[in-house]
Design an enzyme around this catalytic site. Structure first.
Site, PDB file in Angstrom:
ATOM      1  N   SER A   1       0.826  -1.209   0.000  1.00 14.73           N
ATOM      2  CA  SER A   1       0.000   0.000   0.000  1.00 14.73           C
ATOM      3  C   SER A   1       0.857   1.254   0.000  1.00 14.73           C
ATOM      4  O   SER A   1       1.912   1.315   0.653  1.00 14.73           O
ATOM      5  CB  SER A   1      -0.896   0.006   1.240  1.00 14.73           C
ATOM      6  OG  SER A   1      -1.553   1.254   1.401  1.00 14.73           O
TER       7      SER A   1
ATOM      8  N   GLU B   1       0.138   3.734   1.580  1.00 16.38           N
ATOM      9  CA  GLU B   1       0.094   4.237   2.954  1.00 16.38           C
ATOM     10  C   GLU B   1       1.410   3.979   3.687  1.00 16.38           C
ATOM     11  O   GLU B   1       1.716   4.647   4.680  1.00 16.38           O
ATOM     12  CB  GLU B   1      -1.054   3.585   3.715  1.00 16.38           C
ATOM     13  CG  GLU B   1      -2.437   4.037   3.277  1.00 16.38           C
ATOM     14  CD  GLU B   1      -2.798   5.427   3.795  1.00 16.38           C
ATOM     15  OE1 GLU B   1      -2.301   5.817   4.867  1.00 16.38           O
ATOM     16  OE2 GLU B   1      -3.571   6.123   3.124  1.00 16.38           O
TER      17      GLU B   1
ATOM     18  N   TYR C   1      -2.552   0.491  10.297  1.00 12.80           N
ATOM     19  CA  TYR C   1      -2.732  -0.217   9.033  1.00 12.80           C
ATOM     20  C   TYR C   1      -1.456  -0.145   8.197  1.00 12.80           C
ATOM     21  O   TYR C   1      -0.973  -1.155   7.673  1.00 12.80           O
ATOM     22  CB  TYR C   1      -3.906   0.391   8.256  1.00 12.80           C
ATOM     23  CG  TYR C   1      -4.015  -0.100   6.836  1.00 12.80           C
ATOM     24  CD1 TYR C   1      -4.592  -1.334   6.548  1.00 12.80           C
ATOM     25  CD2 TYR C   1      -3.553   0.670   5.769  1.00 12.80           C
ATOM     26  CE1 TYR C   1      -4.690  -1.795   5.250  1.00 12.80           C
ATOM     27  CE2 TYR C   1      -3.644   0.219   4.465  1.00 12.80           C
ATOM     28  CZ  TYR C   1      -4.220  -1.009   4.208  1.00 12.80           C
ATOM     29  OH  TYR C   1      -4.308  -1.471   2.919  1.00 12.80           O
TER      30      TYR C   1
END
Length: 244
Positions: free
Chosen positions: A43, A45, A66
């Site tokens: 990801s 992120e 996460y």
């Protein structure tokens, strides 16, 4: 945002869950001798607070449980590749959206709300940070990139992104414009949707994927917004008929 409220659950599923799968594959290979290719869904992120643009060599700085868990999954995959010779690819995918996106994700939350407001079954849309910028692409394009990674002769890690970033505000404006409505009449700000530590700007550099995989995105940002709003209009109209 929800990973801040459930960090242990997030880590167990995202990080340790990946490790469990890697170990299952490794044991299967040892037992059967079969060739197995493993794709790990990374990801953007994971980059978190690092300055854009972000590519494969950009340092990671995750800003949520996460993202930290995704980073652990990334390195578990790298370690299994290096330690055991497994075919493990990390696809570091920037935000990939479609009409199938879950309703808790901001893009789908917006497109569905716009559609329901347009047909009269919803009044307002509550959002958090409108200024956060993301590199949004079409999920179908990104799955094509995943497939291409697994057709290579050797495993590697790839950033998959459009190379364009847009704010949540821009997504909102274009989505409401699709149904000829003024977004400022319907959108409210809700503190509950703000993250304790925000990720302000994600912008991917997919040069490696273009050069090595021959991959380029086919759906533009405007096309993606239109696709999602149009699909949710069909859904909202069906919901409205059912309620009547």
């Amino acid at each position: 945002r929800v990973s801040f409220d459930q960090p242990e659950y997030t880590a167990d599923i995202v990080a340790t869950g990946t490790l469990r799968l890697l170990e299952a594959v490794r044991e299967h290979i040892d037992r059967t001798g079969r060739a197995v290719k493993f794709y790990q869904a990374g990801s953007s992120e994971m980059f978190g607070a690092t300055e854009p643009p972000q590519g494969e060599s950009t340092p990671f700085h995750p800003r949520s449980p996460y993202a930290v868990s995704k980073l652990a999954a990334h390195w578990f995959s790298v370690n299994h590749r290096e330690a055991f010779g497994m075919f493990c690819c990390n696809g570091i995918l920037f935000n990939h959206e479609s009409p199938r996106r879950g309703e808790s994700f901001v893009t789908r939350k917006i497109s569905l709300a716009v559609a329901r407001i347009a047909v009269g079954t919803q009044k307002t849309l509550a959002l958090g940070n409108l200024e956060a910028r993301r590199d949004w692409g079409f999920a179908g394009d990104y799955v094509d990139a995943m497939w291409r990674m697994l057709q290579q002769s050797a495993p590697d890690d790839y950033v998959v992104a459009t190379g364009e970033s847009h704010s949540v505000r821009e997504f909102v404006e274009k989505a409401f414009a699709r149904v000829n409505l003024d977004w400022q009449r319907y959108v409210t700000r809700d503190e509950r949707y703000l993250r304790p530590s925000e990720v302000d700007h994600l912008l991917g550099d997919a040069s490696k994927a273009r050069e090595k995989l021959g991959w380029t995105p086919q759906v533009s940002f405007d096309g993606l917004v239109a696709m999602m709003v149009d699909a949710d209009l069909t859904l909202a109209e069906r919901e409205a008929r059912a309620s009547r």
